[in-house]
Design a protein around this motif. Sequence first.
Motif, PDB file in Angstrom:
ATOM      1  N   TYR A   1       0.827  -1.205   0.000  1.00 45.94           N
ATOM      2  CA  TYR A   1       0.000   0.000   0.000  1.00 45.94           C
ATOM      3  C   TYR A   1       0.861   1.255   0.000  1.00 45.94           C
TER       4      TYR A   1
ATOM      5  N   LYS B   1      -7.205  -1.391  -0.228  1.00 44.37           N
ATOM      6  CA  LYS B   1      -6.087  -0.458  -0.362  1.00 44.37           C
ATOM      7  C   LYS B   1      -6.558   0.994  -0.392  1.00 44.37           C
TER       8      LYS B   1
ATOM      9  N   LEU C   1      -5.197   3.914   2.128  1.00 47.36           N
ATOM     10  CA  LEU C   1      -4.433   5.045   1.624  1.00 47.36           C
ATOM     11  C   LEU C   1      -5.139   6.367   1.909  1.00 47.36           C
TER      12      LEU C   1
END
Length: 210
Positions: free
Chosen positions: A21, A110, A114
């Motif tokens: 990530y 992900k 993020l």
Amino acid sequence: MAYNVLIVEDQAMPRRLMEIYVNSSEHFAHLLSIANASAAISVCRTQPVDLILMDVMTELGHSGLDAAEEIKKEFPMIKIIIVTSLPEYSWLKRAKGIGVDSFWYKDGQKESFLEVMERTMAGAHIFPDETPLVPIGNTTNHHFTERELDVLKELTTGDSNAAIAERLHISAGTVKTHIQHLLEKTRFKTRTELVAEARSLGIVIRKKNQ
């Protein structure tokens, strides 16, 4: 400029996922990964750390929350995101209390991870409203009161009602009442069965020195 990220995670698969990530974004740079939370403060003293992704339970039983509290006292500008898959009821409250910047339950997405990282670095504080919903017996962890969870956590020690009452500053009779309510809600027949299930599900986790 990319933010330098320290990953504190003792399990190989989630550690590798976090590294993926971090490396997938131009806004972040993977600085280092370590397995033991107690070593994080030393890294902060010697490396240019901007953000820490910190698991709660790390190698040799060292607590990520303990490490986060120490780091925040010495390096308040370093951002810390607590990352865990366990629904332990007290961790979220403690993370807020010690000044952790954000708290994220692992879900393998992900984009959401993020987003939490980027918003945290922008100054936001991101916390879930509650712990994940976990079925236990005939109910869920969300149907326990905070005091019932306090008692349930103390039950994992195997101590007597009197000893638990002393630690929680309540009467032994009140402890007994809370246990009865827990058993009625879950429909478990014994406190041993109740404690074994709650502990295996990660609803309550008690450190030996607590």
